[in-house]
Structure formats: C-alpha cells, structure tokens
Design an enzyme around this catalytic site. Structure first.
Site, short mmCIF file in Angstrom:
data_model
loop_
_atom_site.label_atom_id
_atom_site.label_comp_id
_atom_site.label_asym_id
_atom_site.label_seq_id
_atom_site.Cartn_x
_atom_site.Cartn_y
_atom_site.Cartn_z
N ARG A 15 51.55 34.94 45.35
CA ARG A 15 50.39 35.15 44.48
C ARG A 15 49.21 34.29 44.94
O ARG A 15 48.24 34.79 45.51
CB ARG A 15 50.77 34.85 43.02
CG ARG A 15 49.75 35.30 41.99
CD ARG A 15 48.53 34.41 41.85
NE ARG A 15 48.86 33.02 41.51
CZ ARG A 15 47.96 32.05 41.48
NH1 ARG A 15 46.69 32.29 41.76
NH2 ARG A 15 48.33 30.81 41.19
N CYS A 240 41.77 30.03 46.91
CA CYS A 240 41.35 30.69 45.68
C CYS A 240 40.05 31.42 45.98
O CYS A 240 39.10 30.82 46.47
CB CYS A 240 41.14 29.68 44.55
SG CYS A 240 40.49 30.46 43.05
P1 HMG Z 1 35.64 41.02 33.07
O1 HMG Z 1 34.82 41.82 34.03
O2 HMG Z 1 34.95 39.98 32.24
O3 HMG Z 1 36.51 41.95 32.13
O4 HMG Z 1 36.82 40.33 33.89
P2 HMG Z 1 36.13 43.06 31.10
O5 HMG Z 1 37.13 42.95 29.98
O6 HMG Z 1 34.66 43.07 30.79
O7 HMG Z 1 36.47 44.42 31.91
C1 HMG Z 1 35.74 44.84 33.04
C2 HMG Z 1 36.58 45.77 33.88
O8 HMG Z 1 37.75 45.08 34.37
C3 HMG Z 1 37.10 46.99 33.11
O9 HMG Z 1 37.24 48.05 34.05
C4 HMG Z 1 38.48 46.56 32.68
O10 HMG Z 1 39.35 47.61 32.43
C5 HMG Z 1 38.93 45.77 33.90
P3 HMG Z 1 36.11 49.16 34.25
O11 HMG Z 1 35.93 49.75 32.87
O12 HMG Z 1 34.85 48.44 34.70
O13 HMG Z 1 36.69 50.07 35.27
N1 HMG Z 1 39.95 44.76 33.58
C6 HMG Z 1 41.17 44.70 34.16
N2 HMG Z 1 41.75 45.45 35.12
C7 HMG Z 1 43.01 45.11 35.48
N3 HMG Z 1 43.70 44.08 34.94
C8 HMG Z 1 43.14 43.32 33.97
C9 HMG Z 1 41.82 43.62 33.55
N4 HMG Z 1 41.00 43.06 32.65
C10 HMG Z 1 39.86 43.77 32.66
N5 HMG Z 1 43.83 42.31 33.46
C11 HMG Z 1 38.89 39.25 34.30
C12 HMG Z 1 37.72 39.42 33.34
C13 HMG Z 1 39.68 38.03 33.86
C14 HMG Z 1 39.78 40.47 34.25
C15 HMG Z 1 38.32 39.07 35.71
O14 HMG Z 1 37.41 38.03 35.71
C16 HMG Z 1 39.36 38.82 36.76
O15 HMG Z 1 40.20 39.66 37.05
N6 HMG Z 1 39.32 37.64 37.41
C17 HMG Z 1 40.24 37.33 38.47
C18 HMG Z 1 40.55 35.90 38.43
C19 HMG Z 1 41.61 35.56 39.43
O16 HMG Z 1 42.58 36.26 39.61
N7 HMG Z 1 41.41 34.37 40.10
C20 HMG Z 1 42.39 33.87 40.98
C21 HMG Z 1 43.58 33.33 40.24
S1 HMG Z 1 43.28 31.72 39.48
C22 HMG Z 1 43.70 30.61 40.69
O17 HMG Z 1 43.93 30.98 41.80
C23 HMG Z 1 43.84 29.16 40.32
C24 HMG Z 1 45.31 28.70 40.20
O18 HMG Z 1 46.00 28.92 41.42
C25 HMG Z 1 45.37 27.21 39.85
C26 HMG Z 1 44.50 26.36 40.76
O19 HMG Z 1 44.63 26.41 41.99
O20 HMG Z 1 43.70 25.61 40.18
C27 HMG Z 1 46.04 29.48 39.09
MG MG Z 2 45.89 27.59 43.11
#
Ligand code: HMG
Ligand code: MG
Length: 300
Positions: A15, A240
């Site tokens: 992931r 990330c």
């Molecule tokens: P948003 O644009 O604010 O969401 O995204 P929304 O509710 O306004 O929806 C917009 C569109 O996204 C819609 O689709 C929704 O259906 C779709 P459209 O009508 O435009 O076709 N949507 C989704 N589709 C699939 N799965 C979902 C989902 N939710 C909404 N769950 C959201 C908000 C959180 C979804 C977005 O910002 C996002 O996906 N962000 C990705 C963040 C991410 O994955 N980052 C990397 C992981 S975190 C990390 O790596 C850190 C960690 O490792 C720890 C560290 O290292 O510190 C964990």
């Molecule tokens: Mg991380």
C-alpha cells in the site's frame, strides 16, 4: 529502558510502497507480493487502499486484490478507508481490518484528504461507528508527526491531541507517521514521551520514512522508549504522493537485520523477505532501496 523481547512488523509495502511507484504493477503481481509477504510470517500486510482513483490511481484495483488474495490464518490485511464510501467498498470485498488516516498538520490534511483535521475526525467517527458495529478492527495513522512538508515543525502536543482522539474513536493502535522522514532519535523520544501521556505506549506504533536516512535510528530510539510495533516497506518501496520528496518507508529487510542483531524476535523469515524484495524490485525494474538486501545479494 531495555529493548522489547519481540517486535511486530506491519508490512506496508503493497500500500504505502506501491501507491507511490510510477511503474505499473498488475493485480496479479500485487497478489503474489502480498501472499509472499504473509508466507514469510508477517502478522500484518497492508494490502490496499479504498481512496479515490483520481487521487491515487495506483490503488484503483484494491478491491480486486482483496478479492483474490489467499488469506493466511494469523495474518491481517488492513486497508485504508478515508470515508464511508471507502469503508463500504472495503466491506464488499471481505476486508476485516481498516485504517483511518489523519494528520497532525492542517495543511497536510487538506492536501492529502481534502479537509481539515476536525472534518477528518468527523468522517472517521462515522467510519469507526460502522466498523465497530461489524467487529472490524481499526488502526489509526497520524501523519507529519515530526514535520510537515508545508508547515515545517509540528508540536508533539498536536500529535498527542489527534492520537488521543483516534483512540477514542476505537482504534486499537495509533501509528505515528514521520511522513517525510525528517525526524531524528532525540526528537522521536520527545514525541513518544508526549504522546504516551495520552495513549498507552503499548498502543503506539512507529511509521518512519527513510528520506533523511534516520529511520533505523528512530526505530531504535522508539524501542528504547517501549514501542514494539513498527511499519516498514519491502525493498523500501514508495513514499507519499502528497508529500513531495518523501521516499519510501524504512525497508523491511533493514529493520529485520537490525532486530535480529539485537536479539529481538519478529517471527519473520529473513530469507523469504529478501526473496520477496527481489521479486517486487524485478517487477518495477530497479534494485531494492535496502542496504541489507544489496549486501546479502552481493554475497551469493
Ligand atoms: P474529495 O474529492 O474531497 O471527495 O476526496 P468527495 O467526497 O468530494 O468526492 C469526490 C469524488 O471522489 C466523487 O467522485 C466521489 O465518489 C469520489 P466523482 O463524483 O467526482 O466521480 N470518492 C471516492 N472514490 C473512491 N473511493 C473513495 C472515495 N471518496 C470519494 N473512498 C478523498 C476525499 C479522501 C476521497 C480524497 O482526498 C482521496 O482519495 N485522497 C487520497 C489520499 C491518499 O490516499 N493519500 C495517501 C495515503 S496517506 C499516507 O500515505 C500516509 C501514511 O502512510 C502515514 C504516513 O506516512 O504519515 C498513512
Ligand atoms: Mg507512510
């Protein structure tokens, strides 16, 4: 404090690693990687992420991956679920453990999940209510615990505050993420000291990216404070997408080598981990970002 007798490694390569790799990795290859990692004895292999495919296209096939993996008894396969849409998609393919992911930095929260910290906690509350009702285990991540790409230094108290709220939401564990790998051992200790005032140390995990080469030192420092769960990424994959310049998590191979050398048990087969690292490195067409893996390869 003496080092823990044993440490749990949470493998996040499939992931956190693959979400930031440019090379295309097929669903079959992801499944094969996850199965190899579980076969090596890892108790937790983070297997996917139910986020927007527009934001993170590399995780768009998580549902297929989760449907296809042969689950091994004794291994959990947590997946990221930022909101109810993600949670429902995860439930549809048999996910038994989820992870919610917030941040100790307002700017990072907005860049990563498009909302403020408070808004994210409100969304997570809905997800956690639904998860608890189905007996789904919940892990929490806090990002930017030792620094933010947009705001610089982050106060340990801000990390403690979000961590405590995640615990209240029902997380069995909170993983402290040095997302951009800027932390150093003494700062790591101060952070853990502060967070441990509000979250029992047995419920804290360390998630160190190795951008500045400090991850192993930070893990050692955290172990001296009593932390005994660490996230790592096979072959040092990843980074990330919303933290520019963030390189992969510390490599699982490097963590294992250090723990073995310290007499700390993990229950993980080192040789099988080395093989899994070379398998995925061949898939993405580069050598592992793991000094230990390269040194071991040079010996054969
Ligand atoms: P948003 O644009 O604010 O969401 O995204 P929304 O509710 O306004 O929806 C917009 C569109 O996204 C819609 O689709 C929704 O259906 C779709 P459209 O009508 O435009 O076709 N949507 C989704 N589709 C699939 N799965 C979902 C989902 N939710 C909404 N769950 C959201 C908000 C959180 C979804 C977005 O910002 C996002 O996906 N962000 C990705 C963040 C991410 O994955 N980052 C990397 C992981 S975190 C990390 O790596 C850190 C960690 O490792 C720890 C560290 O290292 O510190 C964990
Ligand atoms: Mg991380």
């Amino acid at each position: 404090m003496a080092l823990p007798k044993s440490v749990k490694i949470v493998e996040v390569g499939p992931r956190d690693g693959l979400q930031n790799e440019k090379a295309t990795v097929t669903t079959d290859q992801k499944v094969a990687l996850i199965e190899r990692l579980a076969a090596a004895g890892l108790q937790a292999v983070e297997a996917g992420s139910f986020v927007s495919p527009k934001w993170v296209p590399q995780m768009a096939d998580s549902a297929d991956v989760l449907r296809r993996i042969q689950r091994q008894p004794g291994t959990s396969y947590p997946c990221l679920t930022p909101n109810m849409k993600g949670f429902e998609a995860a439930m549809d393919c048999g996910v038994e453990e989820i992870a919610i992911f917030g941040a100790a930095s307002e700017s990072f929260s907005r860049k990563n999940i498009n909302c403020s910290i408070d808004e994210s906690l409100a969304r997570f509350a809905d997800v956690c209510d639904a998860a608890r009702a189905k007996n789904i285990r919940i892990r929490g991540y806090v990002s930017c615990v030792l620094g933010c790409p947009y705001e610089g230094d982050i106060a340990p108290e801000a990390v403690a505050d979000v961590s405590a709220k995640m615990l209240e939401l029902g997380c069995y564990e909170v993983s402290l993420g040095d997302t951009i790998g800027v932390g150093t051992p003494e700062r790591t200790k101060r952070l853990i000291e502060t967070v441990a005032k509000v979250v029992p140390i047995t419920r804290l995990a360390g998630h160190f990216h190795d951008t500045y080469g400090q991850a192993l030192a930070n893990i050692y420092a955290a172990m001296e404070m009593g932390v005994s769960v660490f996230d790592s990424s096979i072959a040092g994959l990843g980074g990330c997408p919303y933290a520019k310049g963030a390189s992969g998590n510390v490599a699982t191979e490097d963590v294992l080598y250090m723990l073995q050398g310290c007499g700390v048990e993990t229950g993980v087969d080192f040789d099988q981990i080395l093989q899994a690292g070379w398998f995925i490195s061949d898939v993405i067409g580069r050598v592992p970002v793991s000094r230990v893996s390269l040194a071991m390869k040079a010996k054969v």
